[in-house]
Design a protein around this motif. Structure first.
Motif, short mmCIF file in Angstrom:
data_model
loop_
_atom_site.label_atom_id
_atom_site.label_comp_id
_atom_site.label_asym_id
_atom_site.label_seq_id
_atom_site.Cartn_x
_atom_site.Cartn_y
_atom_site.Cartn_z
N GLU A 54 99.73 49.88 35.66
CA GLU A 54 98.72 50.38 34.74
C GLU A 54 99.01 51.84 34.45
N VAL A 55 99.06 52.19 33.20
CA VAL A 55 99.27 53.58 32.77
C VAL A 55 98.01 54.04 32.05
N THR A 56 97.43 55.14 32.50
CA THR A 56 96.20 55.67 31.92
C THR A 56 96.45 57.04 31.31
N GLY A 57 95.98 57.21 30.09
CA GLY A 57 96.06 58.51 29.43
C GLY A 57 94.68 59.14 29.37
N PRO A 58 94.08 59.23 28.20
CA PRO A 58 92.73 59.79 28.08
C PRO A 58 91.70 58.89 28.75
N ASN A 59 90.50 59.43 28.98
CA ASN A 59 89.48 58.67 29.71
C ASN A 59 88.75 57.65 28.85
N ALA A 60 89.12 57.54 27.56
CA ALA A 60 88.53 56.55 26.66
C ALA A 60 89.48 56.35 25.48
N ASP A 61 89.33 55.21 24.80
CA ASP A 61 90.10 55.02 23.57
C ASP A 61 89.74 56.11 22.57
N LEU A 62 90.76 56.63 21.87
CA LEU A 62 90.54 57.72 20.94
C LEU A 62 90.94 57.32 19.52
#
Length: 457
Positions: free
Chosen positions: A203-211
């Motif tokens: 799992e790769v996570t960027g920002p804390n929500a879809d943008l």
């Protein structure tokens, strides 16, 4: 066994209906909503084993799905064969690609079409009917034990502990398995090697929500783009895996053994045509047979993230995911490879994303000696029914519990598969040739006959 073919011909319609009663149960071990179906399929297997002539059979609990155990003991001095199979099947997605209903088996064009037709309900069921013939005709020369599990497609997680707990119950001289393939209908083969497996999710996570991809695109890293780049970098231009120390324990195959493998019939153009590709791809310096038999691999089995529904949605996703499998070869340890992958994948992650690696399951590679009595008996059985000596082959697939059997129970396995590479196991439109199903029922009794004779010597 002069009446064997007659017995099969007279009873084949019943055989199909009994097999179909198993196939109609959607025993998908990876999907929790099918938990009740797993129990239902196990109970049906119990009924069929008893009907075939077992002295006793029971559905035994595990920490996961139940194990079906049955036995018939004919002579304390006779060799004991433990028949292993699995009653769980893969998911059917995408169902839209099936030409028939996955759990409504049909016979068409000389094949049984359904999920589990080959893997492994069809192949396992051959053993029940071969056993039935030997019992009803008074020709069973071995003690026989059955063990059918419901978690092979998810790594046989609970079966290892079951085997540890039930060593005395499972005591045997050889384990007989039909969950592999032959080279071709007119070229019988016995699988003498299986690759191991390490399976993980990332799992790769960027920002804390879809943008919003317009407002934030270009300023914030897209986890899907990052994940794709990280995965692509796991192999170099020669298709070698780039994880440090990945190849440290890979067993080097001698030139002599590679020459023997090269004798197996293989037509590259037919192979490409069958899967509709213009060119093949793999590790440089190895043939197609070697790439799928004696070399380790890394493949993405699924990847997702962002918006995948109908129409468009301009979103820069918060997360991206992938499922990754690595097929391993003798001497590679699945846990060590899992640890190496996790350490490397986390180390190369750029600072603008966070990475999580979740190990799922795995198992070790397995090699079966061709000089043991069980191999000789299987070889003679194939030669009796197919009219030609089978070729020993190494499979690219994995049955991790087979190596577990050897470690826990101290017993080797013989892999008498009757499937074909074209049977589309794990894919839409799985099928199993009727000819092979019936040929398996014909061949397996001879294994018992010849194995009993060889063990007396």
């Amino acid at each position: 066994m002069k009446d064997l073919k007659t017995y099969i011909e007279q009873n084949k319609d019943r055989f199909f209906e009994e097999l179909f009663s198993l196939i109609r149960i959607p025993s998908i071990s990876s999907q929790p909503e099918h938990k009740a179906d797993m129990v239902r399929c196990a109970e049906r297997w119990k009924e069929l084993i008893l009907a075939a002539g077992a002295d006793k059979a029971e559905v035994m609990p595990t920490d996961g799905n139940p194990v079906v155990y049955g036995e018939k003991m004919v002579d304390a001095n006779a060799p004991t064969v433990l028949v292993y199979g699995h009653y769980d099947v893969m998911p059917v997605d995408p169902e839209s690609l099936w030409n028939t209903k996955p759990f409504e088996p049909v016979i068409k064009d000389g094949k049984i079409w359904a999920r589990g037709a080959d893997d492994d309900k069809g192949q396992s069921f051959m053993h029940a009917k071969a056993f039935e013939y030997l019992v009803k005709t008074g020709q069973l020369a071995c003690n026989v034990k059955f063990m059918l599990e419901g978690e092979e497609e998810i790594g046989s997680t609970s079966l290892y502990a079951f085997c540890e707990k039930n060593k005395a119950l499972l005591k045997s001289d050889i384990i007989l398995v039909s969950d592999t393939s032959m080279i071709a209908t007119d070229i019988p083969s016995i699988t003498v090697g299986l690759r191991g497996l390490t399976y993980l999710e990332v799992e790769v996570t960027g920002p804390n929500a879809d943008l919003h991809s317009g407002i934030f695109g270009g300023a914030v890293a897209n986890p899907i783009n990052v994940l794709c780049k990280m995965i692509a970098d796991l192999q170099d231009d020669s298709h070698r895996i780039t994880i440090p120390h990945f190849y440290d324990d890979v067993l080097t195959i001698s030139d002599e053994e590679r020459a023997l493998m090269a004798q197996a019939p293989f037509n590259k153009e037919d192979y490409k045509k069958a899967i509709d590709v213009e060119e093949l791809c793999g590790e440089e310096g190895y043939s197609t047979i070697e790439r799928t038999g004696i070399r380790p691999t890394l493949d993405v089995c699924g990847i997702w993230g962002g918006y995948t529904g109908e129409g468009s949605k301009t979103v820069l996703p918060s997360k991206a995911h992938a499922k990754i499998s690595m097929r391993l070869v003798p001497n590679q340890d699945s846990q060590k490879i899992s640890d190496l992958f996790q350490k490397y994948f986390e180390s190369v992650a750029p600072k603008y994303v966070k990475v999580k690696v979740t190990p799922c399951h795995g198992g070790e590679a397995y090699v079966s000696p061709i000089d043991m009595p069980a191999y000789k008996a299987a070889e003679k059985a194939y030669e009796t029914t197919f009219g030609k000596r089978p070729i020993p082959t190494r499979s690219g697939g994995s049955i991790p519990i087979v190596a577990g059997f050897e470690r826990i129970l101290g017993v080797k396995s013989i892999l008498m598969g009757f499937g074909l590479g074209s049977d589309a196991i794990h894919s839409p439109n799985e099928n199993y040739k009727v000819e092979h199903f019936l040929k398996g029922i014909e061949t397996i009794p001879y294994f018992y006959k010849f194995y009993a004779e060889l063990m007396k010597k």
